[in-house]
Design an enzyme around this catalytic site. Structure first.
Site, PDB file in Angstrom:
ATOM      1  N   ASP A  84       0.800  -1.230   0.000  1.00  0.00           N
ATOM      2  CA  ASP A  84       0.000   0.000   0.000  1.00  0.00           C
ATOM      3  C   ASP A  84       0.828   1.273   0.000  1.00  0.00           C
ATOM      4  OD1 ASP A  84       1.051   0.004   2.522  1.00  0.00           O
ATOM      5  OD2 ASP A  84      -0.856   0.069   3.577  1.00  0.00           O
ATOM      6  N   ARG A 266      -4.390   5.350   5.693  1.00  0.00           N
ATOM      7  CA  ARG A 266      -4.642   4.933   4.302  1.00  0.00           C
ATOM      8  C   ARG A 266      -5.682   5.827   3.639  1.00  0.00           C
ATOM      9  NH1 ARG A 266      -3.780  -0.546   2.793  1.00  0.00           N
ATOM     10  NH2 ARG A 266      -5.306  -0.047   1.184  1.00  0.00           N
ATOM     11  N   TYR A 279       0.127  -2.544  11.841  1.00  0.00           N
ATOM     12  CA  TYR A 279       1.057  -3.662  11.980  1.00  0.00           C
ATOM     13  C   TYR A 279       1.224  -3.905  13.478  1.00  0.00           C
ATOM     14  CZ  TYR A 279       2.438  -3.184   7.078  1.00  0.00           C
ATOM     15  OH  TYR A 279       2.450  -3.145   5.715  1.00  0.00           O
ATOM     16  N   PRO A 377       7.285  -5.968   5.255  1.00  0.00           N
ATOM     17  CA  PRO A 377       6.555  -4.873   4.624  1.00  0.00           C
ATOM     18  C   PRO A 377       6.754  -3.549   5.332  1.00  0.00           C
ATOM     19  CG  PRO A 377       5.084  -6.134   6.008  1.00  0.00           C
ATOM     20  CD  PRO A 377       6.417  -6.815   6.083  1.00  0.00           C
TER      21      PRO A 377
END
Lengths: 662, 662
Positions: A84, A266, A279, A377
């Site tokens: 993302d 986001r 996370y 990530p």
């Protein structure tokens, strides 16, 4: 303008459609076809970000559906989860393709990072230690953007369909690849493709495996991922949250007494709500099987990791997050409304080789993206490094196919293709080294020493974050010396560049050209210089003239005349373009007739004042009395830098990369 | 992120598609259908820039293909010629629709104007007198863009097809319109449509004639264009030129001894070349028939004009241009390669009424664009004013159709619809007055007195150009007092705005809200304020709080609480949104919990520091100790301004425009 008599020439559809990228010229013979055998010049396995980026670039460079095939096992673009994050350098590249607007406007622009650490005040539990800019290096877009990977794929694929009728061949995958030069040496790569259970064999000149971490291409060609896995298990969740945590719309590194959490704000979704990605470190949810997973024994590692990950549940991840956020509350805005979640174990691995040659030494099979490097990530690198692999490979492959490199006759080794491994393997190594440092620090605890592990200070963590910024932004990467990057100067030659602030824009072979704002001579338009370096596969000569430009016998005039004769007029179909910048001149007002005619001839709309807005000479480290010539590669990286008098060196550099006409 | 176990909820297409504008809520009953009679709520005649803009806006507001029909006589979008200029305010509007990227990147950004006049040096003939910025007023995009009208139409139509399956019904035109309340009073507008020779009759609630200068709608409804034509004949040519004239990429006003020429640089076309448009005064090519064409006798005027224009040829125009450019040469780059040319006679006319009411006083038929005003192309206004007509009408019409205005029950006069004529007729009048002054000055000669006509000085010309900039940029227009623009303050009320630099941003009812750059509280993102005012048909309350925001009993807190209770929570489906700006506060760092809860509740992502980047309070003329509430209409124009304590006045204003829930 209603009252008139009008006369129009023929209908001009091209006036109303969006611009198309001009294809590269072709000096090689057109591809042969023998009717029976399905053949392509290039086959791409996989249409994730790496595969789609390569497919789109090659299609824009002029490889049509007869020349190029891309297959993907999925029925469509991704719908949720996975990557993302887009880094500043990736945004520059997307801008150079005219594809950045939707991303910048509808993605989440991430400008700041907040650090939260244990508070000495027991009631507070955690407190904000600092807020810093998310990107600390000069860049055209000084921020990251978070946006769903599937949306990037859709943007790339939509644009691809302007250039390719077929687009991606879906529900199809490469199951095996081999090089067989015996039958059809021009098309030595043999690939087995499976489409909904049916298999077929096809041949190609080149094949690129962008088929992910479990790459069949990599396995077929006997390439190995090397590296290791760590013990730490993390959960990742995408959802719309309801929380009173003050920094939920900033990227956050939370080191709470109850565990670590990373917050990634986001994009806004169709409901009008804003997504959040969390996370969450969830080691405690899984039983460790051993103190140290043996390095190298990948199969056993994988098996154990799978078992441990399977113990992780969404409820477990969320319960852990709730603890880490305390005393703030956090919950899904709508009960159970989770977009996507996953559990993963940090691991850093990289392939030993990114390409495989045929018996004559010609690179034939390449791997790109997750097929050649896997990592955590958390630094937000995956999608970026993968697309940049393709961005690096695309022009080299197109030049090879179209016969634009010197001596690139069929079957002859093509040294420019070698630079793909040299350059991208270097970056992949740096990536996993940074990721290892960053991830392990992130999994550590701040301010506490447990189990004999040294405690991590906030300052140490911040330093890794900040020094890594050149790398994580993509703006500080530097390719090593090679045919396409001329770093070494012969002994008696002085470097035309003074200064070493390469992140700040100082010119350096192997680094990307920083965008600056300059005023255009022809029309006074203040432009971003990178807009004259679009990703159309062209080399560019950036000429920073000296302040003697008005002197028809000065060194600037001589250099422009020499470059015109030895390079520009010899390059097939504007394969080498020229951009010119001038410093303050003795006479402030001048016209085309006062300066060398090659400027208007080759660069009428690419000629700038280098001081009216940004100071080009100071930023790039060039003395206005001396000037310089900079050869910039099709991917925007500086290839060579020479003094104005040294046009021969530029000619030699370009001559090694581009087949100049006699 | 390759090594993981993942779990995704259902497929979410809406995560990967570009965002759709949220439709407006509907409080009126759904449209009835009796099967036999073809019926729509709104019919639009014409799909040029005005018709397409209206069509797109209404489709985005939620009028679907059953509710809305747009017909156009052409088989597709325009292919060449006609309008080519977009003003800064139009660019702001296109940006608010997410449609500006291609225009800004691929159009020609026009930043500077050069003035050329007769030189005293006989060898020079003409010389550059000055170069000035093309746009001299603050604007989000401080330049014009030139780009082919057909491309604008294509961009609007492409976006329309995301919201409408049918799109524009092509090869169809409205041949006549009448209002007939006897049969179906809810659908009193009866239109005759002709599609490729076949006629049909349909009914609608409203009909808009955006069918150009020869509007059949205008004629049917008995509306008249009033005004006159001048004697001056001009030729206009689009082509790729070869010239040594130094300012060919700048907008130029050339007043040469041999005649006047205007240079309009244009966009790059598919060949890689740049277009140029030339306006050339060609009076000499046509024989004047009389000293003065009689005012009012339009038919005779038209006939004479047609005869005179027919004497103009491309060769004639070009020969005249060649003379005016001397001593510089100018010629088509490729012989005969002319994109488009036309001859026209300057004329300024405006319709006396922009709408026609039914017997109950309800506006039913409207005209927009060239159908209501015609003028010379030289100020580059046509396409802009036409699209802005639609932009003004669209939300009012959508509110009427969807029952969002108070008392907007079927058949009841709707006062908000009246403001369309009030506002746009005012602007059209100003337009033709400006155009008359500008055109006649442009057609005069500078520095010479001939035939007893007073000579025009360069300074006089420059002054008309500069003072007209507020108008020609679109940024300085001001709508008069009306239901939707509250200018008059009752006697004892002090204006919350101090200062009168309205072009500079000072708030003023009837003028558009200037975009400024502000730092967002939630994430530190430096944003353009206009991005929180997208063209989604919503009203907005812009609350500039006072510096007592941290005081839970201060006037800011009270105002926010009152607005929440009396307006926001009573507006159907977020029809009224809230944007909040704060000045420097006594405590620089604060969190959500320190400020009134209504800010996070209604404006979490629309809450800004008003001083970190631009100074909002100084620009808008608001005292930080007092603050203010600004009601902004769906089209970005300020409707009313009130003191923080005077929320009742805001409630009254909104209550007149929007049907608030009880």
């Amino acid at each position: 303008m209603p009252v008139f008599t009008e006369y129009a020439s023929s209908s001009r559809e091209l006036r109303v459609l969006p611009s198309f990228a001009p294809p590269l010229p072709r000096l090689s013979p057109n591809p042969t076809s023998n009717g029976e055998q399905e053949k392509y010049e290039v086959v791409i396995a996989g249409a994730g970000p790496a595969g789609l980026m390569l497919n789109l670039l090659l299609a824009r460079y002029g490889l049509d559906d007869n020349s190029l095939l891309c297959v993907d096992s999925k029925p469509g673009t991704l719908k949720s989860g996975q990557a993302d994050g887009l880094q500043p350098r990736t945004l520059e590249v997307l801008k150079s393709l005219g594809l950045s607007d939707e991303i910048l406007c509808e993605g989440c622009q991430m400008w700041e990072v907040a650090f939260w650490n244990p508070s000495e005040d027991k009631d507070k539990v955690i407190e904000r230690t600092s807020i810093v800019p998310d990107v600390a290096v000069p860049a055209r877009f000084p921020h990251e953007v978070t946006i769903h990977q599937g949306r990037i794929e859709r943007i790339l694929e939509t644009d691809l369909l302007r250039y390719s009728k077929r687009g991606v061949q879906r529900n199809s995958k490469v199951v095996s690849v081999k090089i067989d030069e015996s039958k059809d040496p021009e098309y030595p790569v043999v690939a087995e493709i499976e489409t909904e259970g049916r298999r077929r064999t096809l041949r190609s000149k080149y094949l690129v495996g962008a088929d992910g971490a479990h790459s069949a291409v990599r396995r077929s060609m006997g390439l190995k991922l090397e590296g290791e896995s760590s013990d730490h298990i993390w959960g990742v969740v995408d959802l719309v949250v309801d929380t009173d945590f003050p920094d939920i719309r900033r990227r956050c590194a939370i080191h709470a007494p109850a565990g670590s959490v990373m917050v990634i704000p986001r994009e806004r979704i169709a409901t009008g709500d804003y997504l959040t990605r969390l996370y969450v470190q969830v080691d405690g949810l899984a039983k460790p099987d051993s103190d140290q997973t043996p390095v190298g024994d990948l199969d056993r590692q994988k098996e154990e990791a799978k078992v441990r990950r399977s113990q992780v549940t969404l409820e477990g991840i969320f319960a852990q997050a709730v603890e880490a956020f305390k005393p703030y509350y956090i919950r899904p805005k709508v009960d159970g409304a989770i977009d996507w979640w996953a559990a993963y174990q940090i691991g850093q691995r990289v392939a030993n080789q990114f390409s495989v040659k045929d018996s004559k030494g010609m690179d034939r099979v390449f791997i790109a993206g997750d097929a050649c490097h896997t990592h955590s990530p958390k630094a937000g690198q995956g999608m970026n490094v993968s697309m940049m692999d393709s961005y690096n490979l695309a022009w080299k492959l197109a030049y090879a196919v179209k016969g634009l490199t010197p001596n690139s006759t069929p079957g002859n080794p093509n040294p420019i293709l070698d630079t793909y491994h040299t350059e991208r393997h270097t970056i992949a190594q740096q990536l996993i080294e940074f990721d290892r440092a960053f991830s392990s620090m992130f999994s550590g605890k701040i301010g506490t020493a447990e189990d004999g592990v040294k405690a991590l200070s906030h300052d140490e963590f911040l330093e890794v974050f900040s020094t890594g910024n050149g790398f994580t932004s993509g703006c500080g990467i530097e390719y090593p010396d090679s045919l396409a990057v001329e770093k070494t100067l012969e002994k008696n030659i002085q470097n035309p560049v003074s200064g070493t602030d390469y992140l700040g824009g100082c010119l350096r072979p192997g680094r990307r050209l920083l965008s600056i704002k300059l005023k255009r001579h022809a029309d006074g338009y203040p432009r971003d210089l990178q807009d004259d370096f679009p990703s159309t596969g062209r080399f560019r000569l950036l000429v920073l003239t000296s302040d003697d430009l008005l002197n028809p016998h000065g060194k600037s005039a001589k250099a422009l005349s020499a470059l015109s004769a030895s390079i520009i007029s010899r390059s097939p179909s504007s394969l080498v373009e020229q951009v010119v910048i001038h410093p303050k001149l003795p006479r402030p007002v001048f016209d085309w007739k006062d300066i060398p005619s090659e400027i208007k001839l080759h660069s009428e709309m690419r000629f700038y004042s280098g001081f009216t807005i940004d100071d080009a000479y100071a930023t790039y480290g060039i003395d206005p009395q001396k000037g310089a010539i900079v050869a910039v590669r099709p991917d925007g990286y500086v290839g060579a830098i020479a003094a104005l008098e040294d046009t021969e060196r530029v000619e030699n550099y370009i001559g090694r990369c581009v087949r100049l006409l006699p």
